[in-house]
Design a protein around this motif. Structure first.
Motif, PDB file in Angstrom:
ATOM      1  N   ALA A 144       0.810  -1.211   0.000  1.00  0.00           N
ATOM      2  CA  ALA A 144       0.000   0.000   0.000  1.00  0.00           C
ATOM      3  C   ALA A 144       0.844   1.261   0.000  1.00  0.00           C
ATOM      4  N   HIS A 145       1.927   1.245   0.765  1.00  0.00           N
ATOM      5  CA  HIS A 145       2.720   2.447   0.940  1.00  0.00           C
ATOM      6  C   HIS A 145       4.113   2.238   0.374  1.00  0.00           C
ATOM      7  N   PRO A 146       4.680   3.239  -0.348  1.00  0.00           N
ATOM      8  CA  PRO A 146       6.024   3.079  -0.916  1.00  0.00           C
ATOM      9  C   PRO A 146       7.065   2.742   0.143  1.00  0.00           C
ATOM     10  N   ASN A 147       7.928   1.776  -0.162  1.00  0.00           N
ATOM     11  CA  ASN A 147       9.050   1.449   0.700  1.00  0.00           C
ATOM     12  C   ASN A 147      10.045   0.618  -0.090  1.00  0.00           C
ATOM     13  N   ASP A 148      11.306   0.621   0.345  1.00  0.00           N
ATOM     14  CA  ASP A 148      12.342  -0.055  -0.434  1.00  0.00           C
ATOM     15  C   ASP A 148      12.199  -1.565  -0.426  1.00  0.00           C
ATOM     16  N   GLY A 149      11.396  -2.119   0.483  1.00  0.00           N
ATOM     17  CA  GLY A 149      11.190  -3.559   0.519  1.00  0.00           C
ATOM     18  C   GLY A 149      10.479  -4.096  -0.704  1.00  0.00           C
ATOM     19  N   ILE A 150       9.666  -3.267  -1.371  1.00  0.00           N
ATOM     20  CA  ILE A 150       8.961  -3.704  -2.581  1.00  0.00           C
ATOM     21  C   ILE A 150       9.975  -4.005  -3.678  1.00  0.00           C
ATOM     22  N   ALA A 177       7.408   1.097  -8.755  1.00  0.00           N
ATOM     23  CA  ALA A 177       7.218   1.474  -7.352  1.00  0.00           C
ATOM     24  C   ALA A 177       8.134   2.640  -6.979  1.00  0.00           C
ATOM     25  N   THR A 178       7.830   3.234  -5.856  1.00  0.00           N
ATOM     26  CA  THR A 178       8.699   4.258  -5.288  1.00  0.00           C
ATOM     27  C   THR A 178       9.226   3.748  -3.948  1.00  0.00           C
ATOM     28  N   GLY A 232       8.602  13.011  -6.555  1.00  0.00           N
ATOM     29  CA  GLY A 232       7.158  12.795  -6.616  1.00  0.00           C
ATOM     30  C   GLY A 232       6.835  11.619  -7.509  1.00  0.00           C
ATOM     31  N   ARG A 233       5.614  11.567  -7.989  1.00  0.00           N
ATOM     32  CA  ARG A 233       5.168  10.451  -8.827  1.00  0.00           C
ATOM     33  C   ARG A 233       4.763  10.981 -10.195  1.00  0.00           C
ATOM     34  N   PHE A 262       0.237   3.941  -4.431  1.00  0.00           N
ATOM     35  CA  PHE A 262       0.087   5.283  -4.967  1.00  0.00           C
ATOM     36  C   PHE A 262      -0.321   5.256  -6.433  1.00  0.00           C
ATOM     37  N   THR A 263      -0.321   4.058  -7.025  1.00  0.00           N
ATOM     38  CA  THR A 263      -0.851   3.877  -8.371  1.00  0.00           C
ATOM     39  C   THR A 263      -2.374   3.836  -8.288  1.00  0.00           C
TER      40      THR A 263
END
Length: 399
Positions: A144-150, A177-178, A232-233, A262-263
């Motif tokens: 759900a939320h951007p993080n480097d784990g994705i 992803a971001t 930003g995105r 955020f998509t």
């Protein structure tokens, strides 16, 4: 009867070189005044089957516009860029404008005839790989939320898929992803071509563009990411993005897509519908778990298919109170993997530009990625853990 070909070049050496290398074609040097003059010559010449256009730094923009106009007017004409060297900027300009390939003067002379033959055969065959039917495997990694784990998980899953296929088939890591560009940073790549470029080029995306423009890691893994300097995105139209994903599935045996909440929900819903397996990544924190709960609620509210979505618990630590089985139960997803938290090994891998496969090959994270990749590549369901019902404060927090 010989194949007819035009060569647009300032120096006749290009036409002479091609004529010597390819005896089955007749090459005519043309020097048009401008694009309209070239279009007229093509129209009234009986339309040659091949058109070669020279690119150099002083005329790249003009020649790219010429290529675009020719492709628009004569979509069946095979167009190839020419250059005195393998200048990446010129190759990219030619390919993005619509060239099918790019030949470098006096390079691979023994293979030029075969390359021309393949171009002609490809036109006769007609369809692009995606139109011929076979679609590669698509796995989505999201949170759900951007993080480097994705990006870290997607990178390692894609690497494991490439390892499994042993270079027999192409594997793509597609990072939307971001934080932006995370996969390229983690793999120590400095790409000049990324996912935004590929979206713009979706109508001419084929195997030639892949081999010419797509960044490639030393492992054989292809990588498309957002530019790391992006703040930003970016505003990405959903239609060309989804069209690109569909095209890429025809060009790669396996595509691992990293994406976050955020998509737009419309895009996420479409991704879940296309994906063979989707992995929702969370950790044991209340904050990320709640955000993922809201994402799942929104997706279910849009009737997104959830039957191929599973849960990945990242950075797992004992005795935090939020156990993986409880989170799986509360989120309503099967638990597919619990990934331990060797923070030092992870940071070292990120900072060194190497994967854990290289820096810590015995890490349990690596073993889990191989297990997931094995099932994904084989087209088998990932064996899920059976969640247990948790009666605790956590249940009240998720009401």
């Amino acid at each position: 009867m010989k194949t007819q070909a035009f060569v647009v070049a300032d120096d006749p050496v290009y036409a002479n070189w091609l004529q010597t290398a390819v005896s089955t074609a007749e090459f005519s040097l043309v020097r048009p005044i401008d694009t309209e003059d070239l279009l007229s010559r093509l129209e009234f010449s009986g339309r040659p089957e091949l058109l070669f256009i020279e690119f150099h730094p002083d005329n790249a923009e003009q020649r790219a516009a010429m290529v675009e106009s020719v492709v628009e007017r004569f979509p069946d004409l095979i167009l190839v860029g020419l250059g005195v060297d393998n200048n990446p900027a010129l190759v990219l300009a030619a390919m993005r404008a619509g060239a099918r390939d790019f030949f470098v003067l006096r390079r691979d002379e023994a293979n030029i005839a075969a390359l021309v033959g393949k171009l002609l055969l490809r036109r006769t065959a007609g369809a692009t790989p995606s139109a011929r039917g076979k679609q590669g495997v698509l796995a989505a990694v999201l949170s759900a939320h951007p993080n480097d784990g994705i990006a870290f998980l997607a990178e390692h899953l894609a690497y494991a898929c490439q390892e499994r296929l042993r270079l027999k088939e192409r594997v793509l890591l597609l990072d939307l992803a971001t934080p932006a560009g995370a996969t390229s940073v983690f793999l120590n790549l400095s790409p000049t071509y990324g996912v935004l470029d590929a979206i713009n080029d979706v109508h001419r995306c084929d195997a030639t563009l892949v081999e010419t423009a797509f960044p490639k890691h030393e492992s054989g893994l292809y990588v498309l990411s957002l530019p790391e300097e992006l703040l930003g995105r970016p505003q990405i139209d959903s239609d060309p993005l989804l069209r690109l994903i569909s095209v890429l599935r025809g060009l790669f045996a396996c595509t691992v897509l990293a994406i976050d909440g955020f998509t737009s929900i419309d895009v996420l819903r479409a991704v879940l519908a296309q994906a063979d397996r989707s992995l929702l990544v969370t950790d044991q924190s209340i904050l990320k778990s709640r955000h993922n709960k809201y994402l799942l609620r929104a997706l279910r509210g849009e009737d997104a298919p959830m039957d191929r979505v599973g849960l990945i618990i990242d950075n797992y630590r004992h005795r935090l109170g939020l156990e993986p089985e409880s989170l799986a139960e509360l989120l309503g997803l099967p638990l597919l993997a619990t990934l331990g938290a060797n923070a030092q090994a992870r940071i070292q891998a990120m900072n060194s530009g190497e994967t854990l496969f290289k820096s810590s090959p015995k890490d349990p994270y690596v073993l889990e990625m191989r297990r997931l990749a094995s099932a994904l590549v084989a087209g088998q369901p990932v064996e899920a853990s059976e969640p247990t019902v948790a009666k605790s404060l956590l249940g009240r927090l998720f009401r």
